[in-house]
Scaffold this active site. Sequence first.
Site, PDB file in Angstrom:
ATOM      1  N   TRP A 336      40.881  38.316  47.213  1.00 49.28           N
ATOM      2  CA  TRP A 336      40.636  36.930  47.667  1.00 49.28           C
ATOM      3  C   TRP A 336      41.940  36.161  47.782  1.00 49.28           C
ATOM      4  CZ3 TRP A 336      39.821  32.359  44.010  1.00 49.28           C
ATOM      5  CH2 TRP A 336      40.459  32.568  42.778  1.00 49.28           C
ATOM      6  N   ASP A 337      43.000  36.701  47.177  1.00 51.56           N
ATOM      7  CA  ASP A 337      44.321  36.086  47.256  1.00 51.56           C
ATOM      8  C   ASP A 337      44.651  35.726  48.709  1.00 51.56           C
ATOM      9  OD1 ASP A 337      43.961  37.728  44.977  1.00 51.56           O
ATOM     10  OD2 ASP A 337      46.111  37.987  44.678  1.00 51.56           O
ATOM     11  N   GLU A 476      38.779  35.877  34.976  1.00 52.87           N
ATOM     12  CA  GLU A 476      38.361  37.261  34.695  1.00 52.87           C
ATOM     13  C   GLU A 476      38.251  37.577  33.200  1.00 52.87           C
ATOM     14  OE1 GLU A 476      40.913  39.811  36.971  1.00 52.87           O
ATOM     15  OE2 GLU A 476      39.872  39.325  38.845  1.00 52.87           O
ATOM     16  N   LYS A 576      41.445  33.164  31.638  1.00 51.98           N
ATOM     17  CA  LYS A 576      42.652  33.843  32.129  1.00 51.98           C
ATOM     18  C   LYS A 576      43.356  32.926  33.143  1.00 51.98           C
ATOM     19  CE  LYS A 576      43.895  38.105  34.631  1.00 51.98           C
ATOM     20  NZ  LYS A 576      43.344  39.204  35.428  1.00 51.98           N
ATOM     21  N   GLN A 577      42.544  32.238  33.964  1.00 52.97           N
ATOM     22  CA  GLN A 577      43.109  31.480  35.085  1.00 52.97           C
ATOM     23  C   GLN A 577      42.163  30.357  35.477  1.00 52.97           C
ATOM     24  OE1 GLN A 577      42.155  35.368  36.956  1.00 52.97           O
ATOM     25  NE2 GLN A 577      42.572  34.241  38.852  1.00 52.97           N
TER      26      GLN A 577
HETATM   27  C1  BGC Z   1      43.611  38.048  39.082  1.00 56.41           C
HETATM   28  C2  BGC Z   1      42.789  37.986  40.338  1.00 56.41           C
HETATM   29  C3  BGC Z   1      43.653  38.417  41.508  1.00 56.41           C
HETATM   30  C4  BGC Z   1      44.292  39.765  41.270  1.00 56.41           C
HETATM   31  C5  BGC Z   1      45.259  40.163  42.364  1.00 56.41           C
HETATM   32  C6  BGC Z   1      44.192  39.442  38.916  1.00 56.41           C
HETATM   33  O1  BGC Z   1      44.990  39.488  37.777  1.00 56.41           O
HETATM   34  O2  BGC Z   1      42.830  37.726  37.954  1.00 56.41           O
HETATM   35  O3  BGC Z   1      42.311  36.676  40.546  1.00 56.41           O
HETATM   36  O4  BGC Z   1      42.898  38.448  42.676  1.00 56.41           O
HETATM   37  O5  BGC Z   1      45.008  39.725  40.058  1.00 56.41           O
HETATM   38  O6  BGC Z   1      46.298  39.266  42.486  1.00 56.41           O
END
Ligand code: BGC
Length: 759
Positions: A336-337, A476, A576-577
């Site tokens: 999704w980035d 996550e 986490k984010q």
């Molecule tokens: C993040 C995801 C991201 C992925 C790739 C993961 O560590 O939690 O949101 O899409 O890294 O960058």
Amino acid sequence: MLNLSVLTDPGFCPHSLNKYASIMAGGNGYMGVRATHEEDYTRQTRGMYLAGLYHRAGCNETNELVNLPDVVGIDIELDGENFTLLAGEILSWQRELAFANGELRRSVLWRSPGGKRYRLESRRFVSLDQLPLVAMQLSITPVDDASQVVLKTGIDATQTNTGRQHLDEMSVRVFDQHYLQGGYETQDHAAEVVMSAYCRLSTESDSFFTAKNRRITAHQAFSIPQGDTVTLEKLVWVAHRRDKALSQEAFARNALAELKVCAVKGYAALLKSSADAWGKIWRDGRVEVASTEPQDQIALDYAVWHLTAMTPAHDERSSIGAKGLTGEGYKGHVFWDTEIFLLPFHLFTRPQIARSLLRYRWLNLPGAREKARRNGWPGALFPWESAASGQEETPEFAAINIRTGTRQKVASALAEHHIVADIAWAVVAYWQATHDDDFMRNEGLKLLMETATFWMGRATEVNGRLEIHNVIGPDEYTEHVNNNAYTNYLAWHNVASACQFMARFKREERRFTENASRFLERLWLPEADADGVIPQDDSFLAKPVIDLSRYKAQAGKQTILLDYSRAEVNEMQILKQADVVMLNYLLPERFTPQQCAANLAFYEPRTIHDSSLSKAIHGIVTARCGDTEGAYAFWRDGIAIDLGDDPHSSDDGIHAAATGAIWSAVIQGFAGLQIVEGELHLAPRIPAHWQKLTFPLRWRNARMHFTFENAVLTIETSAPVTLTLWGKTLMTSGRQVWSQKDFITPDAGTATTEGSHDA
Ligand code: BGC
């Protein structure tokens, strides 16, 4: 003339070889080349990747971006001694990536263990106007004495992805005195790469070629008088094809012919035309700041550099991997980035590229439909990670417990479904910024309807309301929850947008419309409490809170997982984010500033920022809430993800999303760009460190340019644009100057403010 910055590698350090190989990597969206040194170092990971060239090396493996045969390496022998910076003495050192023309340069004065001094200078670029071309030069000057030099270089197909070999060597050839060629095929025979190299010295030499053990090499021995300089020029043409329309011979012959044309032009002329192509990129996309911190401008140039280098603008069958084309992290997979962190830059600078990235998803609808079907849902469930085919590519298992031999499943592919709505969000943003009805009527609407159909089938009825169960939101560290607010709100937006565009394009499908109305009426959207805090999901607020300061100090390193198992982390209020904050960022019109501020205040202390996708988003929402200095602190932390002191954070590639966020946080944070009800809003407020911010922007049919300095905003636009500035809607045309103080009134509405028009 733009005064572009340079990115420097401050000194040779064996520990940071891979960091600089990633952050100084060159690329043109077709291929990426890691900035490794010519000479070998055991810990240095060479890498060269073609966008969209993935292959699976065997069972228990996943498709990954193929690391191509190496062309950068050169064995350098000076008077019988191997050139290596691990021996002898470095008397002077300069290494930089010049953003203006895209050239990576190194100049070293080295004293060999035998005591003689040599100056070695190398230059390299990946051409932006001829996508298959990489050009390099190496110059050697013996300072103390005449020298005997031996150089060995060519095409080295012993290169692997950490041991996994993807390519079969099909042919090796040399032509005349200067050309080498290797033909390679992925082991599944699906793709072919022909690498052709031209090597020419500026002096006479004894030379011969060898082809052995997957290496085809030109050996050149020559002498250099003291103080003279000899230069090796090496040009490489990397041809790639997935179709087999031409015979292998004809394909290889054409590649060689292209290289020969380049060889006639030579390095300097090739560099000039590539630099001209970069000139256009900077003109269309460069953000400039006058800052007391020089690193701020470097970070912005760095972002535009990599956003260009990583994006396959030439090929809508490919998209952008989580590390761009700079390393093997995340196997080169697309997340999704791309839609949420990378697409905005393209949308507002070169919208055709945003369109191409969305067409990649549209082309991959069959894989998404299949994934939905396999799981018992209708519509399109896009894979959490994808590569060339659009199938789910997320590895089934992550780390292995080497004591028990058991592996841990990766849950994202099973439940991180928000990617479906993220893609839909990007489709809508694309239309809002371009009004490209052609795209929307066809690909856009198809994407919106299929993704909406997925959500309608995905929701579960509970006591008369619809809920979305068993998902992972952007955070996550919180898995398998019900009614993740981010997911529910974005799913709602997804379905509502599908209905809106169906109506716009008079697409009538009675069953769809009835289901959609029912979904929109009954989907549960977690509500804010009296303070404005939205629960992240049904269970989050009931979980215990722990002090995270230790882990926050090590953000990005996931140190919490050394103390707690994932299952334990899942049962605490630990993010986490950005999650609810991410929602506030993406759908600004749904939340009041007071709610956004409340969510920041509540969730930030609970967020470790272990993902590189987190801080910049907090920065944007913080800026929108009016705390410009707080936002600047987040932004600086965000730029440090790749450009900070940690020698290993970017070893396996740059953080592409964080790179996109460097741009986004300035434009969508400090410049205050938002699309609200389909219209453009800006509200520049810049940090105290900055005196000035300028940037170009594409909005529908207008090319705009903004300069904000001393609380005065100058807008130049190629066509009249209606926009809302600091809360007031106005029309701007030509070149107009707006003073911020005229906007600070309590009533936000239609402007009475007049901008002054410059002739
Ligand atoms: C993040 C995801 C991201 C992925 C790739 C993961 O560590 O939690 O949101 O899409 O890294 O960058």
